[in-house]
Design a protein around this motif. Sequence first.
Motif, PDB file in Angstrom:
ATOM      1  N   ASP A  73       0.911  -0.880   0.463  1.00 32.41           N
ATOM      2  CA  ASP A  73      -0.362  -0.262  -0.029  1.00 32.41           C
ATOM      3  C   ASP A  73       0.788   1.192  -0.128  1.00 32.41           C
ATOM      4  OD1 ASP A  73      -1.306   2.459   0.715  1.00 32.41           O
ATOM      5  OD2 ASP A  73      -3.095   1.346   1.949  1.00 32.41           O
ATOM      6  N   PRO A  74       0.919   2.075  -0.889  1.00 29.88           N
ATOM      7  CA  PRO A  74       1.967   2.963  -1.269  1.00 29.88           C
ATOM      8  C   PRO A  74       1.726   4.375  -0.425  1.00 29.88           C
ATOM      9  CG  PRO A  74       0.410   3.375  -3.207  1.00 29.88           C
ATOM     10  CD  PRO A  74      -0.299   2.145  -2.282  1.00 29.88           C
ATOM     11  N   GLN A  75       0.459   4.167   0.588  1.00 30.40           N
ATOM     12  CA  GLN A  75       0.688   4.684   1.519  1.00 30.40           C
ATOM     13  C   GLN A  75       1.497   4.446   2.884  1.00 30.40           C
ATOM     14  OE1 GLN A  75      -1.661   7.835   1.666  1.00 30.40           O
ATOM     15  NE2 GLN A  75      -2.098   7.995  -0.411  1.00 30.40           N
ATOM     16  N   GLU A  76       1.144   3.688   3.075  1.00 31.43           N
ATOM     17  CA  GLU A  76       2.095   3.051   4.268  1.00 31.43           C
ATOM     18  C   GLU A  76       3.311   2.200   4.182  1.00 31.43           C
ATOM     19  OE1 GLU A  76       0.586   2.087   7.090  1.00 31.43           O
ATOM     20  OE2 GLU A  76      -0.602   2.927   6.575  1.00 31.43           O
ATOM     21  N   VAL A  77       4.006   1.973   2.568  1.00 36.31           N
ATOM     22  CA  VAL A  77       5.281   1.065   2.627  1.00 36.31           C
ATOM     23  C   VAL A  77       5.755   1.468   1.131  1.00 36.31           C
ATOM     24  CG1 VAL A  77       6.233  -0.533   2.234  1.00 36.31           C
ATOM     25  CG2 VAL A  77       4.634  -0.685   3.692  1.00 36.31           C
ATOM     26  N   SER A  78       6.688   2.702   0.443  1.00 41.38           N
ATOM     27  CA  SER A  78       7.199   2.613  -0.425  1.00 41.38           C
ATOM     28  C   SER A  78       7.934   1.784  -1.175  1.00 41.38           C
ATOM     29  CB  SER A  78       7.804   4.011  -0.170  1.00 41.38           C
ATOM     30  OG  SER A  78       9.556   4.365   0.616  1.00 41.38           O
ATOM     31  N   ALA A  79       8.873   1.192  -0.394  1.00 35.57           N
ATOM     32  CA  ALA A  79       9.821  -0.418  -0.919  1.00 35.57           C
ATOM     33  C   ALA A  79      10.264  -1.749  -0.272  1.00 35.57           C
ATOM     34  CB  ALA A  79      11.113   0.430  -1.214  1.00 35.57           C
ATOM     35  N   THR A  80      10.243  -2.566  -0.979  1.00 34.97           N
ATOM     36  CA  THR A  80      10.423  -3.930   0.335  1.00 34.97           C
ATOM     37  C   THR A  80      11.809  -4.252  -0.981  1.00 34.97           C
ATOM     38  OG1 THR A  80       8.684  -5.206  -1.268  1.00 34.97           O
ATOM     39  CG2 THR A  80       8.075  -4.069   0.269  1.00 34.97           C
ATOM     40  N   ARG A  81      12.613  -5.365   0.223  1.00 35.93           N
ATOM     41  CA  ARG A  81      12.836  -6.173  -0.212  1.00 35.93           C
ATOM     42  C   ARG A  81      14.206  -7.124   0.249  1.00 35.93           C
ATOM     43  NH1 ARG A  81      18.961  -3.973   1.942  1.00 35.93           N
ATOM     44  NH2 ARG A  81      18.283  -1.718   3.531  1.00 35.93           N
ATOM     45  N   TRP A  82      14.131  -8.079   0.436  1.00 41.17           N
ATOM     46  CA  TRP A  82      14.743  -9.067   1.245  1.00 41.17           C
ATOM     47  C   TRP A  82      16.589  -8.891   1.572  1.00 41.17           C
ATOM     48  CZ3 TRP A  82      11.771 -12.844   1.963  1.00 41.17           C
ATOM     49  CH2 TRP A  82      10.189 -12.976   1.427  1.00 41.17           C
ATOM     50  N   VAL A  83      16.711  -9.576   2.382  1.00 44.73           N
ATOM     51  CA  VAL A  83      18.352  -8.916   3.230  1.00 44.73           C
ATOM     52  C   VAL A  83      18.626 -10.205   4.374  1.00 44.73           C
ATOM     53  CG1 VAL A  83      17.596  -7.393   5.224  1.00 44.73           C
ATOM     54  CG2 VAL A  83      19.546  -7.039   4.179  1.00 44.73           C
ATOM     55  N   ALA A  84      19.842 -10.656   4.271  1.00 41.85           N
ATOM     56  CA  ALA A  84      20.735 -11.180   4.470  1.00 41.85           C
ATOM     57  C   ALA A  84      20.934 -11.524   5.721  1.00 41.85           C
ATOM     58  CB  ALA A  84      21.942 -12.636   3.932  1.00 41.85           C
ATOM     59  N   PRO A  85      20.949 -11.543   6.999  1.00 41.25           N
ATOM     60  CA  PRO A  85      21.319 -11.073   8.167  1.00 41.25           C
ATOM     61  C   PRO A  85      22.711 -10.676   8.888  1.00 41.25           C
ATOM     62  CG  PRO A  85      20.639 -13.815   8.043  1.00 41.25           C
ATOM     63  CD  PRO A  85      20.734 -13.224   7.277  1.00 41.25           C
ATOM     64  N   ALA A  86      23.666 -11.114   7.751  1.00 42.50           N
ATOM     65  CA  ALA A  86      25.125 -10.116   8.009  1.00 42.50           C
ATOM     66  C   ALA A  86      24.471  -9.055   6.838  1.00 42.50           C
ATOM     67  CB  ALA A  86      26.261 -11.728   7.168  1.00 42.50           C
ATOM     68  N   ALA A  87      24.421  -9.007   6.195  1.00 42.57           N
ATOM     69  CA  ALA A  87      24.397  -7.289   5.136  1.00 42.57           C
ATOM     70  C   ALA A  87      23.539  -6.513   5.747  1.00 42.57           C
ATOM     71  CB  ALA A  87      23.693  -7.684   3.824  1.00 42.57           C
ATOM     72  N   LEU A  88      22.590  -7.130   6.777  1.00 43.85           N
ATOM     73  CA  LEU A  88      21.704  -6.614   7.952  1.00 43.85           C
ATOM     74  C   LEU A  88      22.263  -5.414   8.843  1.00 43.85           C
ATOM     75  CD1 LEU A  88      18.756  -5.133   7.713  1.00 43.85           C
ATOM     76  CD2 LEU A  88      18.255  -6.669   9.830  1.00 43.85           C
ATOM     77  N   ARG A  89      22.552  -5.836   9.227  1.00 48.21           N
ATOM     78  CA  ARG A  89      24.017  -5.941  10.089  1.00 48.21           C
ATOM     79  C   ARG A  89      25.122  -4.768  10.330  1.00 48.21           C
ATOM     80  NH1 ARG A  89      24.413 -11.924  11.678  1.00 48.21           N
ATOM     81  NH2 ARG A  89      22.501 -11.625  13.148  1.00 48.21           N
ATOM     82  N   GLU A  90      25.260  -5.640   8.931  1.00 48.80           N
ATOM     83  CA  GLU A  90      26.247  -4.157   8.173  1.00 48.80           C
ATOM     84  C   GLU A  90      25.952  -2.675   7.461  1.00 48.80           C
ATOM     85  OE1 GLU A  90      28.285  -6.233   4.701  1.00 48.80           O
ATOM     86  OE2 GLU A  90      29.221  -7.677   6.670  1.00 48.80           O
ATOM     87  N   GLU A  91      25.199  -2.790   6.916  1.00 48.24           N
ATOM     88  CA  GLU A  91      24.075  -1.546   6.946  1.00 48.24           C
ATOM     89  C   GLU A  91      23.367  -0.626   7.763  1.00 48.24           C
ATOM     90  OE1 GLU A  91      20.793  -1.486   4.206  1.00 48.24           O
ATOM     91  OE2 GLU A  91      21.033  -3.496   3.670  1.00 48.24           O
ATOM     92  N   ILE A  92      23.174  -1.764   9.216  1.00 46.46           N
ATOM     93  CA  ILE A  92      23.055  -0.281  10.190  1.00 46.46           C
ATOM     94  C   ILE A  92      23.602  -0.383  11.019  1.00 46.46           C
ATOM     95  CG2 ILE A  92      21.442  -1.193  13.031  1.00 46.46           C
ATOM     96  CD1 ILE A  92      20.118  -3.009  11.552  1.00 46.46           C
ATOM     97  N   ALA A  93      25.030  -0.767  10.970  1.00 48.99           N
ATOM     98  CA  ALA A  93      26.053  -0.192  11.142  1.00 48.99           C
ATOM     99  C   ALA A  93      26.886   0.957  11.080  1.00 48.99           C
ATOM    100  CB  ALA A  93      27.233  -1.076  11.360  1.00 48.99           C
ATOM    101  N   ALA A  94      27.301   1.177   9.444  1.00 51.27           N
ATOM    102  CA  ALA A  94      27.129   2.310   8.267  1.00 51.27           C
ATOM    103  C   ALA A  94      25.721   2.866   8.493  1.00 51.27           C
ATOM    104  CB  ALA A  94      27.354   1.457   6.882  1.00 51.27           C
ATOM    105  N   ARG A  95      25.327   3.149   8.996  1.00 48.08           N
ATOM    106  CA  ARG A  95      23.709   4.062   8.129  1.00 48.08           C
ATOM    107  C   ARG A  95      22.740   3.717   9.439  1.00 48.08           C
ATOM    108  NH1 ARG A  95      21.340   2.559   3.212  1.00 48.08           N
ATOM    109  NH2 ARG A  95      20.267   5.530   3.676  1.00 48.08           N
ATOM    110  N   PRO A  96      22.325   3.782  10.516  1.00 48.59           N
ATOM    111  CA  PRO A  96      21.929   3.200  11.511  1.00 48.59           C
ATOM    112  C   PRO A  96      20.319   4.632  11.462  1.00 48.59           C
ATOM    113  CG  PRO A  96      23.614   4.904  12.894  1.00 48.59           C
ATOM    114  CD  PRO A  96      23.716   3.677  11.445  1.00 48.59           C
ATOM    115  N   ASP A  97      20.555   5.778  11.284  1.00 54.88           N
ATOM    116  CA  ASP A  97      19.262   6.742  10.723  1.00 54.88           C
ATOM    117  C   ASP A  97      18.977   6.075   9.510  1.00 54.88           C
ATOM    118  OD1 ASP A  97      20.685   8.299  13.253  1.00 54.88           O
ATOM    119  OD2 ASP A  97      20.547   9.591  11.784  1.00 54.88           O
ATOM    120  N   ALA A  98      18.649   5.400   8.718  1.00 52.61           N
ATOM    121  CA  ALA A  98      18.232   4.728   8.083  1.00 52.61           C
ATOM    122  C   ALA A  98      17.103   3.852   7.968  1.00 52.61           C
ATOM    123  CB  ALA A  98      18.919   3.880   6.580  1.00 52.61           C
ATOM    124  N   PHE A  99      17.342   2.971   9.819  1.00 52.66           N
ATOM    125  CA  PHE A  99      16.415   2.161   9.993  1.00 52.66           C
ATOM    126  C   PHE A  99      15.444   2.868  10.894  1.00 52.66           C
ATOM    127  CE2 PHE A  99      19.410  -0.232   8.097  1.00 52.66           C
ATOM    128  CZ  PHE A  99      19.567  -0.888   7.323  1.00 52.66           C
TER     129      PHE A  99
END
Length: 172
Positions: free
Chosen positions: A130-156
Amino acid sequence: MSDIIIPAIAADGSLFPIEKLRAHADAVFHLAVSVFVFDRGELLIQRRAARKYHCGGLWANTCCTHPHWNESLADCADRRLREELGFSVPLERRRVVEYAADVGGGLHEHEKVTMYVGQADRARLAIRPDPQEVSATRWVAPAALREEIAARPDAFTPWFRIYVERFADLVI
């Protein structure tokens, strides 16, 4: 949104109705659900629509919400998955956690969250956000997610960062 009534939790553990925005403005302890849908070990995450009343544009777990007053937690989890992402999968209740976080704009989450996990086959899954609720979706592996959060915590979202940090056995 202002007329949505959710269950808040009194000091004695009993529930009482409260308007959703008031619960967030006053940091009132309340019930919530969070859903995590996996496929072959990867988690489906969503980017919240920019116009959401808090944390717009930030990445979060598959979906999360508050039960309506007198709605079961399981029904709530299934309802919100269908409303936000347009699909349903069998969900298994995993655990209950509590957290508090400033979500910006003078709003706060102070939640008792029941976590639900589902499995999906992304090749057969029709995700219809629903575009009123969600602008994008994606699948992410655990290690990649941890790396992304460490690098860009304000994106989460604050709650998703808390889940990944404190409850990794469930989230990932």
